[in-house]
Design a protein around this motif. Structure first.
Motif, PDB file in Angstrom:
ATOM      1  N   UNK A  74      57.509 -14.837  23.678  1.00 22.66           N
ATOM      2  CA  UNK A  74      56.614 -15.977  23.539  1.00 22.66           C
ATOM      3  C   UNK A  74      55.785 -16.120  24.812  1.00 22.66           C
ATOM      4  N   UNK A  75      54.475 -16.222  24.652  1.00 22.49           N
ATOM      5  CA  UNK A  75      53.572 -16.461  25.781  1.00 22.49           C
ATOM      6  C   UNK A  75      52.882 -17.796  25.541  1.00 22.49           C
ATOM      7  N   UNK A  76      53.067 -18.722  26.469  1.00 27.52           N
ATOM      8  CA  UNK A  76      52.559 -20.088  26.323  1.00 27.52           C
ATOM      9  C   UNK A  76      51.408 -20.310  27.305  1.00 27.52           C
ATOM     10  N   UNK A  77      50.279 -20.777  26.786  1.00 24.14           N
ATOM     11  CA  UNK A  77      49.171 -21.203  27.634  1.00 24.14           C
ATOM     12  C   UNK A  77      49.093 -22.723  27.599  1.00 24.14           C
ATOM     13  N   UNK A  78      49.247 -23.356  28.753  1.00 23.88           N
ATOM     14  CA  UNK A  78      49.102 -24.802  28.848  1.00 23.88           C
ATOM     15  C   UNK A  78      47.643 -25.184  29.050  1.00 23.88           C
ATOM     16  N   UNK A 135      55.348 -18.569  35.057  1.00 25.20           N
ATOM     17  CA  UNK A 135      56.800 -18.661  35.233  1.00 25.20           C
ATOM     18  C   UNK A 135      57.496 -18.267  33.938  1.00 25.20           C
ATOM     19  N   UNK A 136      58.779 -17.978  34.056  1.00 23.43           N
ATOM     20  CA  UNK A 136      59.621 -17.686  32.893  1.00 23.43           C
ATOM     21  C   UNK A 136      60.754 -18.707  32.887  1.00 23.43           C
ATOM     22  N   UNK A 137      60.527 -19.890  32.269  1.00 24.27           N
ATOM     23  CA  UNK A 137      61.521 -20.965  32.339  1.00 24.27           C
ATOM     24  C   UNK A 137      62.797 -20.665  31.575  1.00 24.27           C
ATOM     25  N   UNK A 138      62.673 -19.901  30.486  1.00 26.97           N
ATOM     26  CA  UNK A 138      63.842 -19.451  29.726  1.00 26.97           C
ATOM     27  C   UNK A 138      63.593 -18.007  29.334  1.00 26.97           C
ATOM     28  N   UNK A 139      64.652 -17.341  28.918  1.00 28.85           N
ATOM     29  CA  UNK A 139      64.538 -15.924  28.587  1.00 28.85           C
ATOM     30  C   UNK A 139      63.492 -15.694  27.506  1.00 28.85           C
ATOM     31  N   UNK A 140      62.629 -14.704  27.754  1.00 25.06           N
ATOM     32  CA  UNK A 140      61.640 -14.229  26.782  1.00 25.06           C
ATOM     33  C   UNK A 140      60.481 -15.191  26.579  1.00 25.06           C
ATOM     34  N   UNK A 141      60.326 -16.176  27.458  1.00 23.54           N
ATOM     35  CA  UNK A 141      59.201 -17.119  27.393  1.00 23.54           C
ATOM     36  C   UNK A 141      58.416 -17.045  28.691  1.00 23.54           C
ATOM     37  N   UNK A 142      57.132 -16.730  28.584  1.00 26.88           N
ATOM     38  CA  UNK A 142      56.220 -16.736  29.721  1.00 26.88           C
ATOM     39  C   UNK A 142      55.302 -17.939  29.595  1.00 26.88           C
ATOM     40  N   UNK A 152      49.379 -10.808  29.854  1.00 27.20           N
ATOM     41  CA  UNK A 152      50.817 -11.090  29.787  1.00 27.20           C
ATOM     42  C   UNK A 152      51.385 -10.770  28.420  1.00 27.20           C
ATOM     43  N   UNK A 153      50.593 -10.945  27.378  1.00 27.34           N
ATOM     44  CA  UNK A 153      51.059 -10.550  26.038  1.00 27.34           C
ATOM     45  C   UNK A 153      51.294  -9.043  25.993  1.00 27.34           C
ATOM     46  N   UNK A 154      50.366  -8.285  26.563  1.00 25.38           N
ATOM     47  CA  UNK A 154      50.526  -6.829  26.587  1.00 25.38           C
ATOM     48  C   UNK A 154      51.748  -6.436  27.398  1.00 25.38           C
ATOM     49  N   UNK A 155      51.982  -7.133  28.511  1.00 20.86           N
ATOM     50  CA  UNK A 155      53.155  -6.828  29.335  1.00 20.86           C
ATOM     51  C   UNK A 155      54.449  -7.090  28.576  1.00 20.86           C
ATOM     52  N   UNK A 156      54.400  -8.018  27.635  1.00 14.53           N
ATOM     53  CA  UNK A 156      55.568  -8.321  26.804  1.00 14.53           C
ATOM     54  C   UNK A 156      55.647  -7.398  25.580  1.00 14.53           C
ATOM     55  N   UNK A 157      54.684  -6.502  25.441  1.00 11.06           N
ATOM     56  CA  UNK A 157      54.688  -5.603  24.300  1.00 11.06           C
ATOM     57  C   UNK A 157      54.159  -6.235  23.028  1.00 11.06           C
ATOM     58  N   UNK A 158      53.401  -7.327  23.157  1.00 13.64           N
ATOM     59  CA  UNK A 158      52.865  -8.024  21.989  1.00 13.64           C
ATOM     60  C   UNK A 158      51.536  -7.390  21.589  1.00 13.64           C
ATOM     61  N   UNK A 159      51.491  -6.845  20.390  1.00 17.90           N
ATOM     62  CA  UNK A 159      50.253  -6.270  19.857  1.00 17.90           C
ATOM     63  C   UNK A 159      49.770  -7.008  18.613  1.00 17.90           C
ATOM     64  N   UNK A 160      50.700  -7.558  17.839  1.00 16.13           N
ATOM     65  CA  UNK A 160      50.357  -8.277  16.600  1.00 16.13           C
ATOM     66  C   UNK A 160      50.979  -9.670  16.662  1.00 16.13           C
ATOM     67  N   UNK A 161      50.361 -10.579  17.402  1.00 14.42           N
ATOM     68  CA  UNK A 161      50.981 -11.889  17.599  1.00 14.42           C
ATOM     69  C   UNK A 161      50.715 -12.849  16.442  1.00 14.42           C
TER      70      UNK A 161
END
Length: 389
Positions: A52-56, A70-77, A105-114
């Motif tokens: 999960x990639x979150x933009x505030x 930051x990564x507040x919990x596992x697998x969340x940027x 950051x999505x690419x760094x997480x391996x996200x291609x089809x979000x």
């Protein structure tokens, strides 16, 4: 048909409810490190299976603009744009350069089809940046009714409701106002971490409350334009009682808050400490005002109060009255509210019923409901896509 093809491409198939969607990109109007509520509960659970990639929304501060990550919990940027408050006026809720940072950051997480998961209609540019992705709108508040809402928010929400593949509404009032957009709209009220909050029944109160003598009327949540401060002032007049307000102050001048020796503003506290704060409450209260910003609210804190085993006194909020009227004490005026708080006592039968209600509405169950709704919305398109292949 465009929405169906988009949904089929991103969220269908085997290997998980949202597979082969390989991640979730989120537009969030709140701060992840603010009050721990619906977005954090939902997204941290979704992150068990999907990055999960979150933009505030931008945070305005003096100094050069930057992006804090930051990564507040596992697998969340979480990406927090900090924008120079002294720079040019920024009307958009997406900071300049933010889309490129999200993509990186999505690419760094391996996200291609979000999948695109929006909490505000003011961040639809995220969906524009990923036009092949399905759009999920989690409407937790009627943001257009809040103080200082952008004038164009209502129209933007209308367009988002038309565009979204799936819409979740955090309460019945929100749902009924949006149900005309069809079967893709679902009423999915918020949940509670029952065991965590039920610890209030046996835990020692936090030290600041242990030092107080007399009855404690407590509130947990954001302190903003939704609170009826006339009630707070009247409660402070109860001899020997204390009013404890736990949460951050937002959209109002702190200097305008009621002040008295027995009114205590605790500020924001860690979510893990909420149970110990509630352990010190004799009454858990929801002193909401009757105004535009409260007409559609469905407070998450109510189930937390139920789990904590506290008697609840509330003003007549529609979603609360319709769903839980028999489990709370309602009071319309400041005088009635004070009397209800003074007279409130633990009621074993009501408490057991409130606990039973809270137990059935876990956050795990809520997220499961959301995942099934997404699958139901995308499955027909998946079948059609495969049939035409």
């Amino acid at each position: 048909m465009v929405g169906e093809r988009r949904a089929a491409r991103a969220c269908g198939g085997g290997g998980g409810v949202m597979a082969p969607c390989d991640g979730i990109i989120v537009g969030l109007h709140l701060r992840w490190n603010g009050v721990y509520q619906r977005p954090q509960h939902v997204l941290s659970r979704l992150a068990r299976e999907h990055p999960v990639v979150v933009l505030e929304e931008p945070l305005f501060a003096s100094g050069p603009s930057r992006f804090d990550v930051e990564e507040p919990v596992a697998n969340v940027t979480v990406i927090r744009p900090v924008v120079d408050a002294d720079g040019p006026f920024l009307a958009s809720k997406i900071a300049p350069g933010a889309l490129a940072v999200v993509a990186r950051h999505a690419a760094a997480r391996g996200i291609e089809s979000p999948a695109l998961w929006l909490y505000t209609p003011m961040m639809t540019a995220l969906a524009d940046a990923f036009p092949e992705s399905p759009v999920i709108y989690d409407c937790m508040d009627d943001l257009a009714s809040f103080a200082f809402a952008p004038l164009e928010m209502r129209e933007r929400e209308r367009k988002l409701l038309e565009r979204a593949d799936v819409v979740f509404c955090g309460g019945p009032s929100l749902y009924h106002a949006r149900a005309e957009h069809g079967l893709k709209v679902h009423c999915v009220p918020s949940g509670v971490e029952f065991r965590r909050l039920a610890a209030a029944r046996t835990a020692a109160p936090v030290e600041p409350l242990e030092l107080l003598e007399g009855h404690i009327f407590g509130y947990v949540g954001v302190i903003d334009e939704r609170i009826d401060y006339a009630i707070v002032r009247r409660l402070a007049c109860v001899p020997g009682a204390h009013v404890v307000m736990v949460g951050p102050v937002a959209k109002i001048d702190p200097r305008a808050l009621p002040q008295a020796a027995n009114i205590h503003y605790a500020g924001q506290v860690e979510y893990g400490e909420l149970a110990r704060w509630m352990a010190g409450f004799d009454v858990a209260m929801m002193p909401f005002a009757n105004n535009a910003s409260t007409r559609s609210i469905s407070p998450t804190k109510l189930l937390e109060y139920f789990a904590a085993g506290r008697p609840v006194v509330t003003t007549p909020i529609r979603d609360v009255v319709e769903r839980y009227g028999g489990l709370v004490t309602q009071a319309r005026t400041p005088e009635e509210f004070v009397r209800a708080c003074v007279e409130a006592r633990p009621d074993p039968r009501r408490g057991e019923a409130a606990s039973a209600v809270a137990r059935l509405q876990s956050w795990d169950a809520i997220v499961g409901t959301m995942e099934r709704a997404i699958l139901d919305a995308t499955a027909p398109a998946i079948v059609a896509e495969r049939a035409g292949a």
